[in-house]
Design an enzyme around this catalytic site. Structure first.
Site, PDB file in Angstrom:
ATOM      1  N   HIS A 113       0.920  -1.183   0.101  1.00 35.51           N
ATOM      2  CA  HIS A 113      -0.095   0.040  -0.076  1.00 35.51           C
ATOM      3  C   HIS A 113       0.980   1.373  -0.064  1.00 35.51           C
ATOM      4  CE1 HIS A 113      -3.571   2.340   0.629  1.00 35.51           C
ATOM      5  NE2 HIS A 113      -2.773   3.078   1.484  1.00 35.51           N
ATOM      6  N   CYS A 114       0.800   1.988  -0.859  1.00 33.73           N
ATOM      7  CA  CYS A 114       1.738   3.343  -1.316  1.00 33.73           C
ATOM      8  C   CYS A 114       1.065   4.437  -0.586  1.00 33.73           C
ATOM      9  CB  CYS A 114       2.023   3.375  -2.580  1.00 33.73           C
ATOM     10  SG  CYS A 114       3.063   4.865  -3.028  1.00 33.73           S
ATOM     11  N   ILE A 115       1.893   4.933   0.561  1.00 36.00           N
ATOM     12  CA  ILE A 115       1.172   6.256   0.959  1.00 36.00           C
ATOM     13  C   ILE A 115       1.284   7.712   0.307  1.00 36.00           C
ATOM     14  CG2 ILE A 115       1.256   5.616   3.610  1.00 36.00           C
ATOM     15  CD1 ILE A 115       3.956   7.106   3.515  1.00 36.00           C
TER      16      ILE A 115
END
Ligand SMILES: [Zn+2]
Ligand SMILES: [Zn+2]
Length: 267
Positions: A113-115
């Site tokens: 999950h890429c912030i």
């Protein structure tokens, strides 16, 4: 977070452009803007593309109330690959898919999950994530080398009337170069090395992190060959989204129905 990433990159590029315009470094302005536009494209496409969400299946009372679904294994390249049931989405996760706790969805070929993109990185948007990291790194390296050259040249320049401009140039470029170097050493450079390795070996970040595959570097269930791995990353068309119009419109996430029969592939 997509907006924050955009803002940070834009601020650094604007500072550099300010100096490059003053010193009339037109080639660098062109290179910088070109790479900047690629990064912006990658942020927008990466953040707005469905990463490969698998639609949920509605629970049927009596059948799905109690967990009756058993996990099972498939064989690929002679290695066992687990197919697990997701009790949140009420589906069997295809191999390489995983449930993202932030987005609360299962995602195909889940990487992480890429912030910075504000979304999962998975089967459908990994190439944009990779493009973003690569374009930023190329930009960092070119700007860093050029900035060092300008700082050294400006320091040599002894002309009295240019002194104020010289101090300004050196201050801005030193600051930006220092930030560039730190970001490269501690974050983006490392990320590039890691993802280059993952692409060549056809592993996702999540698989690499969890080491959940048996003999990860010997019997690799998804291994084809290096060229196919690179081709898939750079040239393969993005597969069709599994989300239908109803799914996107449904804010309560109640009427999500799976629109494909569950076929398991090893992609
Ligand atoms: Zn799930
Ligand atoms: Zn996510």
């Amino acid at each position: 977070m997509m907006f924050v990433s955009f803002l940070i990159i834009s601020t650094i590029v604007a500072l550099l452009l300010f100096v490059y315009i003053k010193i009339k470094a037109y080639v660098m302005i062109g290179v910088m803007l070109f790479l900047y536009l690629i990064s912006v494209f990658a942020i927008i496409r990466g953040g707005c593309t469905d990463p490969g969400i698998i639609p949920r299946k509605e629970f049927t009372i009596g059948i799905d109330t109690f967990r009756t679904k058993r996990d099972f294994n498939l064989i690929s390249n002679g290695a066992l690959v687990g197919v697990t049931y997701c009790p949140t989405c009420n589906i069997y996760r295809p191999p390489r898919a995983s449930h993202c706790s932030v987005c609360d969805n299962c995602c195909l070929r889940f990487d992480h999950h890429c912030i910075w993109l504000g979304t999962c990185v998975g089967k459908r948007n990994y190439k944009y994530f990779y493009l973003l990291v690569t374009s930023l790194n190329i930009n960092l390296i070119i700007a860093f080398i050029y900035d060092l050259y300008i700082i050294i040249e400006s320091a040599k320049d002894k002309e009295e009337k240019k002194i104020q401009f010289r101090v300004l140039t050196i201050t801005i470029l030193s600051g930006v170069s220092f930030v560039d170097l730190m970001v490269f050493i501690f974050f983006l450079g490392r990320l590039q090395v890691l993802h280059n390795k993952l692409v060549l070996q056809n592993y996702t970040f999540y698989e690499d992190f969890k080491k959940k595959l048996k003999n990860p570097w010997k019997i690799h269930p998804f291994y084809k060959n290096v060229w196919q791995h690179i081709y898939r990353l750079l040239l393969e068309f993005t597969p069709k989204s599994l989300l239908n119009a109803n799914y996107k419109k449904d804010p309560n996430k109640k009427n999500r129905e799976i629109i494909v029969s569950q076929k398991f592939t090893f992609e």
